[in-house]
Motif scaffolding. Sequence first.
Motif, mmCIF file in Angstrom:
data_model
loop_
_atom_site.group_PDB
_atom_site.id
_atom_site.type_symbol
_atom_site.label_atom_id
_atom_site.label_comp_id
_atom_site.label_asym_id
_atom_site.label_seq_id
_atom_site.Cartn_x
_atom_site.Cartn_y
_atom_site.Cartn_z
ATOM 1 N N TYR A 3 0.785 -1.125 -0.135
ATOM 2 C CA TYR A 3 -0.010 0.162 -0.111
ATOM 3 C C TYR A 3 0.836 1.225 0.016
ATOM 4 O O TYR A 3 0.394 2.244 -0.451
ATOM 5 N N LEU A 4 2.020 1.078 0.742
ATOM 6 C CA LEU A 4 2.950 2.331 0.600
ATOM 7 C C LEU A 4 3.332 2.862 -0.765
ATOM 8 O O LEU A 4 3.331 4.029 -1.061
ATOM 9 N N ASN A 5 3.583 1.884 -1.726
ATOM 10 C CA ASN A 5 3.992 2.369 -3.107
ATOM 11 C C ASN A 5 2.847 3.196 -3.855
ATOM 12 O O ASN A 5 3.239 4.311 -4.318
ATOM 13 N N SER A 6 1.465 2.968 -3.424
ATOM 14 C CA SER A 6 0.496 3.945 -3.879
ATOM 15 C C SER A 6 0.674 5.452 -3.320
ATOM 16 O O SER A 6 0.353 6.391 -4.265
ATOM 17 N N CYS A 7 1.323 5.687 -2.174
ATOM 18 C CA CYS A 7 1.397 7.011 -1.745
ATOM 19 C C CYS A 7 2.925 7.583 -2.151
ATOM 20 O O CYS A 7 2.897 8.556 -2.274
ATOM 21 N N LEU A 8 3.730 6.696 -2.429
ATOM 22 C CA LEU A 8 5.053 7.092 -2.981
ATOM 23 C C LEU A 8 5.132 7.894 -4.212
ATOM 24 O O LEU A 8 5.851 8.527 -4.464
ATOM 25 N N ASN A 9 4.280 7.137 -5.074
ATOM 26 C CA ASN A 9 4.408 7.591 -6.663
ATOM 27 C C ASN A 9 4.095 9.169 -6.848
ATOM 28 O O ASN A 9 5.041 9.737 -7.426
ATOM 29 N N PRO A 10 3.215 9.746 -6.198
ATOM 30 C CA PRO A 10 3.000 11.182 -6.216
ATOM 31 C C PRO A 10 4.119 12.074 -5.475
ATOM 32 O O PRO A 10 4.595 12.805 -5.755
ATOM 33 N N VAL A 11 4.802 11.259 -4.543
ATOM 34 C CA VAL A 11 5.556 11.875 -3.684
ATOM 35 C C VAL A 11 6.972 12.076 -4.600
ATOM 36 O O VAL A 11 7.683 13.106 -4.661
ATOM 37 N N ILE A 12 7.094 11.028 -5.396
ATOM 38 C CA ILE A 12 8.440 10.958 -6.372
ATOM 39 C C ILE A 12 8.183 12.071 -7.416
ATOM 40 O O ILE A 12 9.097 12.865 -7.753
ATOM 41 N N TYR A 13 6.949 12.402 -7.927
ATOM 42 C CA TYR A 13 6.689 13.286 -8.837
ATOM 43 C C TYR A 13 6.799 14.971 -8.129
ATOM 44 O O TYR A 13 7.456 15.575 -8.936
ATOM 45 N N ALA A 14 6.444 15.087 -6.887
ATOM 46 C CA ALA A 14 6.658 16.190 -6.436
ATOM 47 C C ALA A 14 8.224 16.514 -6.217
ATOM 48 O O ALA A 14 8.636 17.594 -6.280
ATOM 49 N N LEU A 15 8.842 15.509 -5.768
ATOM 50 C CA LEU A 15 10.354 15.783 -5.617
ATOM 51 C C LEU A 15 11.108 15.914 -7.174
ATOM 52 O O LEU A 15 12.051 16.632 -7.066
#
Length: 333
Positions: free
Chosen positions: A289-301
């Motif tokens: 489930y963490l993967n689904s949260c990390l994807n947009p964080v990667i975009y933001a970074l």
Amino acid sequence: METKDEADLCFPQLFNSSCKKPASPHSELVLLHIMLSSISVLTVVLNLLVIISVSHFMQLHTPTNILLLSLAVSDFLVGLLFMPVEIFRTTACWVFGDTICVFYCLLSSTIICVSVGQVVLISVDRYVAICHPLHYPTRITVPRIRLSVCLCWLCCALYSSYYVKDVLTQPGKSKSCYGECVLPLDQITLSVDAVLNFSITVAGIIVLYLRVFVVAVSQARAMRSLITADTVQVSLTLTRKKSELKAARTLGVLVVVYLICYCPLYCYALIGDSVISQSFVTVVIFSFYLNSCLNPVIYALFYPWFRRSIKHIVTLQILKPGSREVNILERDC
């Protein structure tokens, strides 16, 4: 008067066929629920921002961003549906009936398949962009990518339907008691799914990105040799190549994070429940489930346009006339 045994059942009126209520959660499970609840909220909010950004701003209607939009939709559904249901299933009896259970099983397996498919499409997109840049504008177009995304969702739905066909035709037949919602799959089916849906696709993704890495290194060296040139044409070429290499690096990070988060899930599917601890199951659930949260964080970074999009959305500038044509890519390399 209700006895103690009846009080522990999900449906006391079905004494012989009712499941027992889940035991009081241990401290480890409570911590997992708190983390999943927080991640669920973040996942919904962040992926909703990605969906709004790519859908609203015309400049972001590119083949690569269409793929990111599709991935954001699947991640959004994970945060909105799967995380809350996972928390509910471990703390209470299933009371929504067999039809909703079947729909949940079908949707969850479809989303997992779609996530794999989107990562494959992203890898192909970067492979063509870096290794065959002259053919990229003609081979990878927005209409073709949209068609590919639709076919991906359709094929995954059909693929998942095959694995849940028994549950679809006879809901509730395979459950051991009333009050549970499970997808019964034998070890052979799980192994075949792991090979088709993970091993082969992971091998393909790794091969594509190794090729992208080799070509990217050679292009970076070529760019350094041209850096002293001062012509307009060379400058434009360098800018375009830097942009493509940056996108390849960003999406490469996304793919690596995906592989790290999904590997425990498929290891769990292959190993089974009998030889692993509850702590490992907790790690599997959390990482998936963490993967689904990390994807947009990667975009933001890595994507300045995403940060600018968030600013436009939060300040409600997207409600202004003509906001769809805003130059959201300004100053991007």
